[in-house]
Enzyme design. Structure first.
Site, short mmCIF file in Angstrom:
data_model
loop_
_atom_site.label_atom_id
_atom_site.label_comp_id
_atom_site.label_asym_id
_atom_site.label_seq_id
_atom_site.Cartn_x
_atom_site.Cartn_y
_atom_site.Cartn_z
N TYR A 135 0.82 -1.22 0.00
CA TYR A 135 0.00 0.00 0.00
C TYR A 135 0.86 1.27 0.00
O TYR A 135 0.39 2.33 -0.39
CB TYR A 135 -0.94 0.03 1.22
CG TYR A 135 -2.09 -0.95 1.15
CD1 TYR A 135 -2.21 -1.85 0.11
CD2 TYR A 135 -3.05 -0.97 2.14
CE1 TYR A 135 -3.25 -2.76 0.05
CE2 TYR A 135 -4.11 -1.87 2.10
CZ TYR A 135 -4.21 -2.77 1.05
OH TYR A 135 -5.24 -3.66 1.01
N LYS A 190 2.60 -15.20 2.99
CA LYS A 190 2.52 -15.90 1.71
C LYS A 190 3.95 -16.25 1.34
O LYS A 190 4.45 -15.92 0.25
CB LYS A 190 1.82 -14.99 0.68
CG LYS A 190 1.45 -15.64 -0.63
CD LYS A 190 0.29 -16.60 -0.55
CE LYS A 190 0.07 -17.28 -1.88
NZ LYS A 190 -0.85 -18.44 -1.78
N ASP A 222 -4.00 -17.75 2.09
CA ASP A 222 -5.16 -18.41 1.46
C ASP A 222 -5.78 -19.42 2.43
O ASP A 222 -7.00 -19.50 2.56
CB ASP A 222 -4.78 -19.06 0.12
CG ASP A 222 -3.39 -19.71 0.13
OD1 ASP A 222 -2.64 -19.52 1.10
OD2 ASP A 222 -3.06 -20.40 -0.84
N ASP A 246 -5.93 -6.13 5.82
CA ASP A 246 -7.09 -5.38 5.32
C ASP A 246 -8.21 -6.36 4.96
O ASP A 246 -9.37 -6.21 5.38
CB ASP A 246 -6.63 -4.58 4.09
CG ASP A 246 -7.66 -3.60 3.59
OD1 ASP A 246 -8.72 -3.48 4.22
OD2 ASP A 246 -7.40 -2.94 2.56
N ASP A 250 -11.69 -7.67 7.45
CA ASP A 250 -13.08 -7.49 6.99
C ASP A 250 -13.81 -8.84 6.96
O ASP A 250 -14.98 -8.92 7.32
CB ASP A 250 -13.11 -6.88 5.58
CG ASP A 250 -13.27 -5.38 5.63
OD1 ASP A 250 -12.95 -4.78 6.68
OD2 ASP A 250 -13.73 -4.80 4.63
#
Ligand code: NAD
Length: 356
Positions: A135, A190, A222, A246, A250
């Site tokens: 980001y 990851k 994942d 992020d 959520d």
């Protein structure tokens, strides 16, 4: 104790007003000063984060934030969009650690789309690194490709990167938080594909050596996304980078049934923090008096606990919220048959009353 109150846009003003009412009846001495942020600040001052608002936030011990944004600003240049105010505050205050608890209140078990037995009693804490990763990584932009599958074609690119101190400090935050809970951390990465997250895994493992009493588990993102809906209660503290955090936070918030119930805190190294509900400005229901103020009220409780050193007052607010839920009061987002539908203001006033 100085609190900067930044209600923002949409339902932000409605829900923050209720949290302020709750703070005002605790019998504590606060200096609260309000300022514009987001679209409201853009309308008044031509910028979503005016210097005066930033100055107030920097001087305060904590910021109580509502939400920013509205579709009508989507065509503005990116630096002028309301959401940039949050990024500006995070950057200027050095807010690197984002705490997002996902708690399923027993009274709201029916509001989740998951089976009650999977989420009853759920209480997990997602800790997201907030100032690094793809980001913020440079370089980024658009250009004409000189290699890859389509040389000569227009392309866009971002840069994923983390420095060792960035990973170390968020790992310390996670292990210390775990010590106050059930002493279990899941670090999400990851590492099988990304160099940045192999490094993340190595550094978290290194920091873990200082916390032998805390159990550390590594999980690919994942798999974490799957496990969160399969067996969410198997997690306790989850720590991860900015982008994965992020998305996963959520996802975790939806386990509980309503985003209107979930607070969040973003802290810097001095425990100065920004406290806000996990949801946005909800333009679809703004001005209707139906928004759920509980996430913001619970954010105020987190503020008392983490930045203002008032854990008893935080406990009182959380107990009052449970009490109004037990009384059967529900804003429309958490309403179910047999409960009593109330609006934003009635819910805030019920919490004030429940504080006794
Ligand atoms: P949103 O969270 O605002 O709304 C998603 C859905 O949840 C909507 O149906 C909304 O009505 C409902 N909802 C949200 N909060 C609620 C509450 N307290 N009570 C009852 N229902 C609630 O997300 P969105 O619709 O994707 O975004 C709307 C605007 O908010 C956009 O401009 C977006 O950029 C902005 N946004 C801001 C923040 C922030 O300020 N931190 C975060 C996310 C989105």
């Amino acid at each position: 104790m100085k609190i900067a109150v930044l209600p923002g846009d949409g339902i932000g003003t409605e829900i923050v007003a209720e949290a302020v009412k709750v703070l005002n009846v605790l019998g504590l001495k606060f200096e609260m000063e309000q300022a514009l942020v987001g679209g409201a600040a853009y309308e008044a001052h031509g910028h979503p984060l005016p210097d005066s608002t930033l100055k107030l936030a920097k001087e305060a011990d904590a910021v109580l934030f509502g939400a920013v944004g509205d579709w009508k600003y989507d065509k503005l240049d990116r630096p002028l969009r309301p959401e940039q105010a949050i990024l500006g505050l995070r950057k200027n205050l050095g807010l690197f650690a984002n705490f997002r608890p996902a708690i399923c209140y027993e009274q709201l078990v029916g509001a989740s789309s998951l089976k009650p037995e999977l989420i009853a009693g759920l209480d997990i804490l997602i800790i997201r690194e907030l100032t690094g990763d793809i980001y913020f990584g440079q370089p980024r932009g658009r250009r004409v490709a000189t290699d890859g599958h389509f040389p000569g074609a227009e392309e866009a690119f971002d840069t994923m990167r983390y420095s060792k101190p960035e990973i170390e400090r968020i790992a310390h935050v996670a292990f210390q938080a775990a010590r106050k809970r059930s002493k279990k951390v899941t670090s999400v990465d990851k590492a099988n594909v990304l160099e940045t997250f192999q490094f993340w895994k190595d550094v978290v493992t290194e920091v873990h050596a200082q916390y032998p009493d805390v159990e550390l588990q590594h999980m690919y993102v994942d798999n974490a996304a799957m496990q969160l809906v399969k067996a969410p209660k198997a997690f306790d503290v989850v720590v991860t980078g900015n982008m994965f955090g992020d998305i996963l936070s959520d996802e975790a918030s939806m386990l509980t049934g309503s985003i209107g119930m979930l607070p969040s805190a973003s802290l810097n190294t001095k425990n100065q923090g920004l406290y806000e509900p996990s949801h946005g400005s909800a333009p679809d229901i703004a001005g209707k008096g139906v928004a759920n103020p509980l996430a913001t009220i619970l954010s105020a409780a987190m503020m008392l606990r983490f930045s203002l050193n008032q854990p008893d007052a935080a406990d009182r607010i959380e107990a009052a919220v449970k009490k109004v839920l037990t009384q059967g009061l529900r804003t429309p987002d958490i309403y179910s048959e047999g409960t009593t539908r109330v609006g934003t203001r009635e819910m805030g006033e019920a919490v004030v009353k429940a504080l006794g």
